[in-house]
Design an enzyme around this catalytic site. Sequence first.
Site, PDB file in Angstrom:
ATOM      1  N   GLY A   1       0.800  -1.217   0.000  1.00 48.45           N
ATOM      2  CA  GLY A   1       0.000   0.000   0.000  1.00 48.45           C
ATOM      3  C   GLY A   1       0.831   1.265   0.000  1.00 48.45           C
ATOM      4  O   GLY A   1       0.552   2.217  -0.754  1.00 48.45           O
TER       5      GLY A   1
ATOM      6  N   PHE B   1     -12.969  -1.062  16.851  1.00 51.16           N
ATOM      7  CA  PHE B   1     -11.674  -1.740  16.873  1.00 51.16           C
ATOM      8  C   PHE B   1     -10.998  -1.409  18.198  1.00 51.16           C
ATOM      9  O   PHE B   1     -11.288  -0.374  18.819  1.00 51.16           O
ATOM     10  CB  PHE B   1     -10.797  -1.279  15.701  1.00 51.16           C
ATOM     11  CG  PHE B   1     -10.481  -2.362  14.713  1.00 51.16           C
ATOM     12  CD1 PHE B   1      -9.209  -2.915  14.639  1.00 51.16           C
ATOM     13  CD2 PHE B   1     -11.461  -2.844  13.858  1.00 51.16           C
ATOM     14  CE1 PHE B   1      -8.915  -3.910  13.721  1.00 51.16           C
ATOM     15  CE2 PHE B   1     -11.179  -3.832  12.935  1.00 51.16           C
ATOM     16  CZ  PHE B   1      -9.903  -4.371  12.873  1.00 51.16           C
TER      17      PHE B   1
ATOM     18  N   GLN C   1       4.737  -5.963  17.931  1.00 51.53           N
ATOM     19  CA  GLN C   1       3.390  -6.275  18.404  1.00 51.53           C
ATOM     20  C   GLN C   1       3.011  -7.733  18.148  1.00 51.53           C
ATOM     21  O   GLN C   1       3.230  -8.261  17.058  1.00 51.53           O
ATOM     22  CB  GLN C   1       2.374  -5.380  17.687  1.00 51.53           C
ATOM     23  CG  GLN C   1       0.935  -5.623  18.110  1.00 51.53           C
ATOM     24  CD  GLN C   1      -0.020  -4.706  17.376  1.00 51.53           C
ATOM     25  OE1 GLN C   1      -0.537  -5.051  16.321  1.00 51.53           O
ATOM     26  NE2 GLN C   1      -0.223  -3.512  17.914  1.00 51.53           N
TER      27      GLN C   1
ATOM     28  N   HIS D   1      -0.264  -9.850  17.888  1.00 51.66           N
ATOM     29  CA  HIS D   1      -1.721  -9.775  17.770  1.00 51.66           C
ATOM     30  C   HIS D   1      -2.327 -10.888  18.607  1.00 51.66           C
ATOM     31  O   HIS D   1      -1.860 -12.029  18.560  1.00 51.66           O
ATOM     32  CB  HIS D   1      -2.124  -9.920  16.299  1.00 51.66           C
ATOM     33  CG  HIS D   1      -3.537  -9.533  16.009  1.00 51.66           C
ATOM     34  ND1 HIS D   1      -4.614 -10.268  16.456  1.00 51.66           N
ATOM     35  CD2 HIS D   1      -4.054  -8.486  15.321  1.00 51.66           C
ATOM     36  CE1 HIS D   1      -5.732  -9.685  16.046  1.00 51.66           C
ATOM     37  NE2 HIS D   1      -5.418  -8.602  15.356  1.00 51.66           N
TER      38      HIS D   1
ATOM     39  N   LEU E   1      -3.963 -14.671  10.757  1.00 50.95           N
ATOM     40  CA  LEU E   1      -4.680 -13.692  11.559  1.00 50.95           C
ATOM     41  C   LEU E   1      -6.184 -13.908  11.522  1.00 50.95           C
ATOM     42  O   LEU E   1      -6.762 -14.156  10.461  1.00 50.95           O
ATOM     43  CB  LEU E   1      -4.354 -12.292  11.048  1.00 50.95           C
ATOM     44  CG  LEU E   1      -4.646 -11.152  12.017  1.00 50.95           C
ATOM     45  CD1 LEU E   1      -3.756 -11.265  13.239  1.00 50.95           C
ATOM     46  CD2 LEU E   1      -4.418  -9.817  11.323  1.00 50.95           C
TER      47      LEU E   1
ATOM     48  N   GLU F   1      -9.257  -8.391  14.227  1.00 46.02           N
ATOM     49  CA  GLU F   1      -9.872  -7.736  15.374  1.00 46.02           C
ATOM     50  C   GLU F   1     -11.318  -7.355  15.078  1.00 46.02           C
ATOM     51  O   GLU F   1     -12.119  -7.141  15.983  1.00 46.02           O
ATOM     52  CB  GLU F   1      -9.063  -6.473  15.696  1.00 46.02           C
ATOM     53  CG  GLU F   1      -9.214  -5.944  17.088  1.00 46.02           C
ATOM     54  CD  GLU F   1      -8.082  -4.997  17.402  1.00 46.02           C
ATOM     55  OE1 GLU F   1      -8.365  -3.923  17.951  1.00 46.02           O
ATOM     56  OE2 GLU F   1      -6.921  -5.316  17.106  1.00 46.02           O
TER      57      GLU F   1
ATOM     58  N   ARG G   1      -4.041  -4.119  21.619  1.00 53.80           N
ATOM     59  CA  ARG G   1      -3.596  -5.472  21.334  1.00 53.80           C
ATOM     60  C   ARG G   1      -2.570  -5.996  22.323  1.00 53.80           C
ATOM     61  O   ARG G   1      -2.566  -7.181  22.662  1.00 53.80           O
ATOM     62  CB  ARG G   1      -3.030  -5.528  19.910  1.00 53.80           C
ATOM     63  CG  ARG G   1      -4.095  -5.363  18.860  1.00 53.80           C
ATOM     64  CD  ARG G   1      -3.510  -5.204  17.484  1.00 53.80           C
ATOM     65  NE  ARG G   1      -4.554  -5.170  16.475  1.00 53.80           N
ATOM     66  CZ  ARG G   1      -4.337  -5.000  15.181  1.00 53.80           C
ATOM     67  NH1 ARG G   1      -3.091  -4.847  14.740  1.00 53.80           N
ATOM     68  NH2 ARG G   1      -5.333  -4.982  14.321  1.00 53.80           N
TER      69      ARG G   1
ATOM     70  N   HIS H   1       3.036 -10.039  14.857  1.00 57.45           N
ATOM     71  CA  HIS H   1       2.193  -9.395  13.853  1.00 57.45           C
ATOM     72  C   HIS H   1       2.788  -8.145  13.214  1.00 57.45           C
ATOM     73  O   HIS H   1       2.755  -8.001  11.996  1.00 57.45           O
ATOM     74  CB  HIS H   1       0.852  -9.037  14.501  1.00 57.45           C
ATOM     75  CG  HIS H   1      -0.135  -8.393  13.571  1.00 57.45           C
ATOM     76  ND1 HIS H   1      -0.532  -8.979  12.387  1.00 57.45           N
ATOM     77  CD2 HIS H   1      -0.811  -7.214  13.656  1.00 57.45           C
ATOM     78  CE1 HIS H   1      -1.414  -8.200  11.778  1.00 57.45           C
ATOM     79  NE2 HIS H   1      -1.583  -7.115  12.506  1.00 57.45           N
TER      80      HIS H   1
ATOM     81  N   GLU I   1       5.319  -0.195   7.107  1.00 59.76           N
ATOM     82  CA  GLU I   1       5.805  -0.935   8.269  1.00 59.76           C
ATOM     83  C   GLU I   1       7.318  -0.959   8.362  1.00 59.76           C
ATOM     84  O   GLU I   1       7.872  -1.095   9.457  1.00 59.76           O
ATOM     85  CB  GLU I   1       5.268  -2.365   8.248  1.00 59.76           C
ATOM     86  CG  GLU I   1       5.521  -3.118   9.545  1.00 59.76           C
ATOM     87  CD  GLU I   1       4.875  -4.486   9.598  1.00 59.76           C
ATOM     88  OE1 GLU I   1       5.168  -5.238  10.545  1.00 59.76           O
ATOM     89  OE2 GLU I   1       4.069  -4.810   8.699  1.00 59.76           O
TER      90      GLU I   1
ATOM     91  N   ARG J   1       1.010  -0.364  18.242  1.00 57.11           N
ATOM     92  CA  ARG J   1       0.112   0.168  17.218  1.00 57.11           C
ATOM     93  C   ARG J   1      -1.330  -0.214  17.485  1.00 57.11           C
ATOM     94  O   ARG J   1      -1.643  -1.360  17.804  1.00 57.11           O
ATOM     95  CB  ARG J   1       0.523  -0.360  15.836  1.00 57.11           C
ATOM     96  CG  ARG J   1      -0.430   0.077  14.733  1.00 57.11           C
ATOM     97  CD  ARG J   1      -0.014  -0.437  13.386  1.00 57.11           C
ATOM     98  NE  ARG J   1      -0.120  -1.874  13.217  1.00 57.11           N
ATOM     99  CZ  ARG J   1      -1.255  -2.553  13.034  1.00 57.11           C
ATOM    100  NH1 ARG J   1      -2.405  -1.915  13.040  1.00 57.11           N
ATOM    101  NH2 ARG J   1      -1.220  -3.862  12.864  1.00 57.11           N
TER     102      ARG J   1
ATOM    103  N   LEU K   1      -2.978   0.441   8.077  1.00 60.66           N
ATOM    104  CA  LEU K   1      -3.441   0.894   6.774  1.00 60.66           C
ATOM    105  C   LEU K   1      -3.502   2.411   6.701  1.00 60.66           C
ATOM    106  O   LEU K   1      -3.243   2.998   5.645  1.00 60.66           O
ATOM    107  CB  LEU K   1      -4.808   0.279   6.452  1.00 60.66           C
ATOM    108  CG  LEU K   1      -4.833  -1.238   6.245  1.00 60.66           C
ATOM    109  CD1 LEU K   1      -6.235  -1.717   5.898  1.00 60.66           C
ATOM    110  CD2 LEU K   1      -3.850  -1.657   5.163  1.00 60.66           C
TER     111      LEU K   1
END
Length: 588
Positions: A27, A128, A248, A250, A260, A263, A294, A364, A393, A404, A410
Amino acid sequence: MGNNTEVNKGVYVLIHEFDAVIVGAGGAGLYAALEASKTAKTAVLSKLYPTRSHTGAAQGGIGAALGNVDEDTPEWHAFDTIKGGDYLVDQQAAKILAEEAVQAVYDLENRGLPFSRTPSGRIDQRRFGGHTRNFGEAPVHRSCYAADRTGNMILQTLYQQCIKNNVHFFDEFQVLELLLDGARVVGVVVFELASGEVHVFKAKAVMFATGGFGRMFRITSNAHANTGDGPAVAMRAGIPLEDMEFFQFHPTGIKDMGILITEGVRGEGGILLNNAGERFMERYAPTLLDLAPRDMVSRAIMTEIQEGRGIRGDRKIDDYVMLDASRLGREVVESKIPDIADFCKTYLAVDPAQKPMPVQPTAHYAMGGIPTDIDGRVATADTVYEGLYAAGECACVSVHGANRLGTNSLVDLVVFGRRAGRHIAEYVTGAAMPSVAPDAGDAMRERIAKLKTESGDHPGPIYGRMQSTMMENVGVYRDEARMTRGLQDVKDLREAFKAVRVQDKESRFNTEVLAILELENLLDLSLITAASALNRTESRGAHSRVDHAERRDEEWLKHTLAQIENDDVTISYKSVDTSIWEPKPRTY
């Protein structure tokens, strides 16, 4: 401008010339390429086909204070980001993240992204973890989503736009070396998988958008391609990496596999249960419950397991808890989380509309990476690199701090990928094309030849031992003894790596060469991660030490900068921007 072939020491070396070279086609890379291509001849180098980039695995949504379901403001989003990051977040950067997220979402919608809709036709939003209204008062619906395929839709949308704008794509090209002239970028050296050739790309601007490096851990949600190529290459060029101790976990990866479970399942109302069927998050986060940040939920799951309230796996380390979405009903499960339902049926033989799903924390997301400013320019405590950028990232702005929030990955991609691309577009219009040294690429070409001409060890055992020691010693809970053991293990593995060689001697599509290059990157980043974690004698966000349980702002409210010198990690620091909100103790 164009491409040409030059003879160097009797070997043909492919030389490419572009205004802007983007390394990575997720992205951040695609958005940057889209913006840069408005003024610059732009190339995107990717070791994958672009729509297979790991952004496509992002399921739950992209956070933006649209206010379509609940009242919301970017200020509340920025506060949640800073609080969730345990105040290690640079606050002006977080403010930009939250404010520009709104327009970024609408821009994606206008470019064709098919967001899920409310009955009135607006972009739908769901809850979230860690996202609240009125500075922590109660949960808020902030995550904009396209069912549970949000990341994939972002990739498809941006890739199509890049094709439309004549961006040049070089697929299955692995970055090997960053070329610098002092603090100015010159280009990159890359390995082409299809031919086995070494290429040199010279450019006015280079941007790293290579994603994370979760493959250093045994159980991870990261794809096999997530091997930290950008940060490792930048570090070997002399650029220190920022906040690498913060990784992190998850809370809800599929048991034993790490795939995954978004969430968004908990955002829709799914709950976590221990072996007694108890909703245990009532003890750990009575306000936000299963939608606490998280790091808190991962630690709660590990505490339940360690205290005997988990469900037994084959080994103690494989124990797990249950995530129950059956209470939502089949219609919600099949309309809101269809891919998750398919994953569970395929890999677990569990229908989540009927039975709870077995889950455990999975490595994650990397909060640390290549240090940048708010325009994506690579910048250390005292140096801004001319023409060198990073986003996503692999970069550290820092908007995630010590932990995070869900959906902010995103947001980070589109906001700072777009900002970097716009800065590149402006920068290249006034910059001259640099020249590369005649021997650029020689060292890497000789290294690859050596891997194939000498006999040696297979990389597989080293890869497995690295993942196991990082998972067991630098995981959710940390202490000095375990991290010291993990650090020494990684040092020993880096020494053993020197004897690794390729068993397959072919040139074309030699994936074994690629695997060795990736392993080298992971070993270097494992060393920096373990050393940085051992060095920080406090608990903050995802960095949770049982032997230093308190957060210590008076000593540790600062960013770590770490690099490898002579096989040891050297550490320095830079200050944290706390210009908006003063750090406060965490309460949820």
